[in-house]
Design a protein around this motif. Structure first.
Motif, mmCIF file in Angstrom:
data_model
loop_
_atom_site.group_PDB
_atom_site.id
_atom_site.type_symbol
_atom_site.label_atom_id
_atom_site.label_comp_id
_atom_site.label_asym_id
_atom_site.label_seq_id
_atom_site.Cartn_x
_atom_site.Cartn_y
_atom_site.Cartn_z
ATOM 1 N N ARG A 1 0.897 -1.143 0.018
ATOM 2 C CA ARG A 1 0.047 0.027 0.092
ATOM 3 C C ARG A 1 0.691 1.407 0.030
ATOM 4 O O ARG A 1 1.646 1.340 0.967
ATOM 5 C CB ARG A 1 -0.852 -0.084 1.281
ATOM 6 N N PHE A 2 0.652 2.213 -0.944
ATOM 7 C CA PHE A 2 1.351 3.519 -1.106
ATOM 8 C C PHE A 2 2.744 3.232 -1.723
ATOM 9 O O PHE A 2 3.665 3.989 -1.748
ATOM 10 C CB PHE A 2 1.463 4.209 0.394
ATOM 11 N N GLY A 3 3.006 1.794 -2.101
ATOM 12 C CA GLY A 3 4.223 1.911 -2.794
ATOM 13 C C GLY A 3 3.852 1.420 -4.419
ATOM 14 O O GLY A 3 2.876 1.483 -4.962
ATOM 15 N N SER B 1 1.493 11.881 -0.464
ATOM 16 C CA SER B 1 2.982 11.638 -0.621
ATOM 17 C C SER B 1 3.563 12.417 0.910
ATOM 18 O O SER B 1 2.815 13.241 1.425
ATOM 19 C CB SER B 1 3.511 12.300 -1.690
ATOM 20 N N SER B 2 4.800 11.909 1.319
ATOM 21 C CA SER B 2 5.364 12.236 2.479
ATOM 22 C C SER B 2 6.197 13.454 2.181
ATOM 23 O O SER B 2 7.184 14.042 2.718
ATOM 24 C CB SER B 2 5.954 11.535 3.588
ATOM 25 N N HIS C 1 10.253 7.901 1.707
ATOM 26 C CA HIS C 1 9.536 7.036 2.351
ATOM 27 C C HIS C 1 8.187 6.900 1.647
ATOM 28 O O HIS C 1 7.791 5.569 1.872
ATOM 29 C CB HIS C 1 9.292 7.658 3.795
ATOM 30 N N MET C 2 7.573 7.777 1.179
ATOM 31 C CA MET C 2 6.387 7.664 0.436
ATOM 32 C C MET C 2 6.358 8.805 -0.579
ATOM 33 O O MET C 2 5.644 9.774 -0.288
ATOM 34 C CB MET C 2 5.222 7.829 1.322
ATOM 35 N N GLY D 1 5.008 9.305 -3.303
ATOM 36 C CA GLY D 1 3.696 9.497 -4.201
ATOM 37 C C GLY D 1 3.668 9.097 -5.446
ATOM 38 O O GLY D 1 4.543 8.451 -5.766
ATOM 39 N N MET E 1 1.761 7.219 -6.865
ATOM 40 C CA MET E 1 1.581 5.629 -7.219
ATOM 41 C C MET E 1 0.599 5.375 -8.500
ATOM 42 O O MET E 1 0.642 4.343 -9.175
ATOM 43 C CB MET E 1 0.738 5.089 -6.014
ATOM 44 N N ILE F 1 3.684 5.820 8.736
ATOM 45 C CA ILE F 1 3.569 4.965 7.418
ATOM 46 C C ILE F 1 3.063 3.684 7.850
ATOM 47 O O ILE F 1 2.279 3.311 6.978
ATOM 48 C CB ILE F 1 4.715 5.160 6.598
ATOM 49 N N ARG G 1 -0.366 1.840 6.468
ATOM 50 C CA ARG G 1 -0.389 0.427 5.636
ATOM 51 C C ARG G 1 -1.049 -0.564 6.347
ATOM 52 O O ARG G 1 -1.541 -1.675 5.785
ATOM 53 C CB ARG G 1 1.097 0.020 5.493
ATOM 54 N N ASP H 1 8.671 13.832 -7.728
ATOM 55 C CA ASP H 1 9.317 12.710 -7.008
ATOM 56 C C ASP H 1 10.658 12.523 -7.223
ATOM 57 O O ASP H 1 11.289 11.514 -6.800
ATOM 58 C CB ASP H 1 8.229 11.661 -7.113
#
Length: 611
Positions: free
Chosen positions: A70-72, A187-188, A192-193, A195, A197, A290, A294, A316
């Motif tokens: 998730r979020f990856g 997105s962070s 780490h995240m 965004g 996706m 995060i 998830r 990104d």
């Protein structure tokens, strides 16, 4: 003599009895071998047609983006054994819960007009799948790869039925799902995240099509990426992203460009921190936050409705190594063919939006003041706040009204018409045309259109000054009037005779472009190539014609307007947008800043305009 008699008998029977004609058997459940495994599809027909269209629903192009995924970024689909059933729609990506529930609870007469699956139970995180429509599984036909719209918050590829396109043209049609909303773009602002996706999903789907479409009769070297609204934002993004631009040959942009002022989230961490508080995952460390995102229930995420800027794309470093407007000025488009356009009155979708009259200064608490604020609210989804101040909009209104009326004498109808023009131009026309001009200037082959026909089947009456609005062109380029249903048990549409002809011509233009990079062909009005000097374009309505853009004055005005805004931004600190806030009371409520826009987008766009 006996053989001659028998031969003459057969000839006479064939001539007098059409039903006696021997036709090739159509397999009701065609099977195709993909690189992941064998799939079994079904067959569809348009109304009054015997030409089969082989349809394969919900083929996975990636694994379920759940748990640690998730979020990856998406990972390639796993192979399967046996034959996978692709005869029915399986999943649509999880939408914002309040949006779907609101839409699926609308009155039945309007409910059947919504172009999306009407069963809430199919919405799932396990949704990275695509549909394939083909008239010939053994051919080598051009491919139209469709990316749905919905503001990056809504929509599903399953809503776009490619049966008519495959019946009237030699195209293979692919329509995809991708992650939207928080799951697709939150997105962070760091590794780490990062965004985007949803964009990575689109790229993964393109790679799958590149590797597998030949098995469905498609040509992997003739893939045209097309989309409308947020789908067009996506296409214009894929055109300049270094990880996708080599995966397709051509592009079609319908009503929108990523170069619209507000579509890039330039302050993701600030907005991320606000969203995770609403979800209930704000922890001391980013890693813990995060991890919570998830593992928390998907309902806890989806019930926090659209926060708009928080779910925009980000810079990104991979999809966008830098801002897309800068990438456009550096990209060589000499290997790309691009067809782009808008509807005549895009901004009509915002007419009638609830106006927060408390924001109007006392000296403007009148019809003119409400007109100014209606424009501001109509542009809120597309323009940053510093661009659409009351002062700026008053200047723009003066430019558009010219000598026709003053603030005191303008009629209500003139104000409404002017607000539609301003919103249409700044939200859709200027960004789309500006992107087209940039592509042309960087070596691309470009065609431009304006769709200017109001569908006869529109559910609600439109003012005389509205020729067409957002999404109207999609009905005709997908030929929905030739289908017995739009999706699921959704109600069909009825084209007039003139609209049938318009739709057939439009489908052929799109197919010709996908095949050769030139929309023209036998029996069609000549569509001139767009050039910055001649500025010719196609006017798409019954009795299609071509014209020359008289938008130059407005274009130059908007160009200068945005250049001045950008110059001022360069002199100030980065944006510090307030964190999203949740009103007290039910946790299912939406952030107060976006309630009016959310309700309007959900109900008006997906109910009124698509009816």
């Amino acid at each position: 003599m006996e053989q001659l008699k028998r031969f003459l008998f057969i000839v006479i029977c064939i001539a007098l009895c059409p039903s006696f004609i021997i036709t090739e058997d159509v397999d009701p459940n065609p099977e195709v071998d993909t690189k992941n495994g064998r799939v079994r599809g079904t067959v569809h027909y348009t109304i009054n047609s015997t030409k089969p269209v082989y349809t394969f629903y919900s083929i996975p192009y990636a694994q379920a983006p759940t748990g640690a995924g998730r979020f990856g970024k998406p990972t390639p689909a796993q192979s399967w054994t046996g034959i996978r059933n692709a005869t029915e729609i399986a999943h649509a990506c999880v939408e914002n819960g309040p949006v779907v529930r609101m839409m699926l609870n609308t009155p039945l007469a309007l409910h059947n007009r919504i172009p999306m699956p009407q069963r809430f139970d199919i919405y799932s995180e396990d949704c990275l799948e695509l549909d394939v429509y083909t008239p010939n599984t053994t051919g080598k036909l051009p491919v139209l790869f469709w990316i749905h719209g919905g503001g990056f918050y809504l929509g599903t590829g399953h809503a776009y039925n490619g049966t008519a396109l495959c019946t009237f043209t030699d195209l293979v049609v692919v329509s995809i799902n991708y992650r939207t909303g928080h799951l697709g773009f939150l997105s962070s602002g760091d590794e780490h995240m990062p965004g985007n996706m949803g964009f990575f999903d689109q790229v993964m789907a393109l790679k799958w099509v590149k590797n597998n479409i030949q098995a469905f009769g498609g040509d992997p070297d003739r893939i045209t990426v097309a989309g409308e609204s947020a789908g067009s934002w996506s296409v214009s993004s894929l055109l300049v992203s270094p990880i996708s631009k080599d995966l397709f040959k051509r592009a079609i942009l319908q009503s929108g460009s990523i170069n619209t002022d507000k579509l890039i989230n330039e302050n993701p961490r600030k907005k991320f921190d606000g969203i995770v508080k609403l979800i209930g995952c704000a922890n001391e460390t980013l890693e813990d936050t995060i991890q919570c995102l998830r593992t928390i229930s998907i309902d806890e995420i989806s019930k926090v409705g659209p926060q708009f800027e928080s779910d925009w794309p980000t810079i990104d470093g991979e999809i966008f190594p830098e801002h897309p407007r800068d990438l456009y000025l550096k990209t060589d488009f000499s290997d790309k063919d691009v067809l782009a356009g808008v509807t005549e009155d895009e901004g009509f979708m915002f007419l009638g939006m609830p106006v927060e009259t408390g924001r109007i200064p006392e000296n403007m608490n009148n019809s003119y003041g409400r007109f100014i604020l209606e424009i501001i609210q109509g542009l809120t989804s597309y323009m940053r706040e510093d661009a659409i101040t009351i002062e700026n909009i008053e200047k723009i209104a003066t430019e558009y009204l010219e000598n026709n009326a003053s603030a005191d004498t303008a009629s209500e109808e003139l104000l409404k018409e002017t607000s539609v023009d301003i919103i249409s131009d700044l939200a859709m026309f200027f960004p789309t045309l500006n992107t087209t001009r940039t592509i042309k200037g960087m070596g691309g082959n470009t065609y431009f259109y304006v769709f200017s026909h109001s569908p006869s089947f529109a559910a609600l009456p439109r003012p005389a000054y509205v020729d067409s609005t957002h999404f109207d062109d999609v009905f005709f380029m997908f030929g929905v009037g030739f289908l017995d249903k739009w999706i699921d048990e959704g109600k069909g549409y009825v084209f007039s005779d003139a609209e049938q002809e318009l739709s057939k011509q439009m489908m052929q233009y799109w197919a010709n472009f996908a095949a050769t990079g030139n929309p023209n062909g036998d029996g069609l009005h000549n569509w001139p190539e767009y050039d910055v000097d001649n500025q010719k374009y196609a006017v798409i309505k019954p009795n299609i014609s071509s014209s020359q853009i008289d938008f130059q004055k407005k274009f130059n005005y908007w160009k200068e307007f945005m250049a001045n805004i950008e110059a001022k931004r360069m002199k100030v600190e980065p944006e510090t947008t307030p964190e999203p806030t949740q009103p007290t009371g039910s946790s299912n409520q939406l952030s107060w800043r976006y309630t009016n826009i959310f309700i309007y987008m959900a109900v008006h766009i997906f109910v009124v305009l698509m009816s």
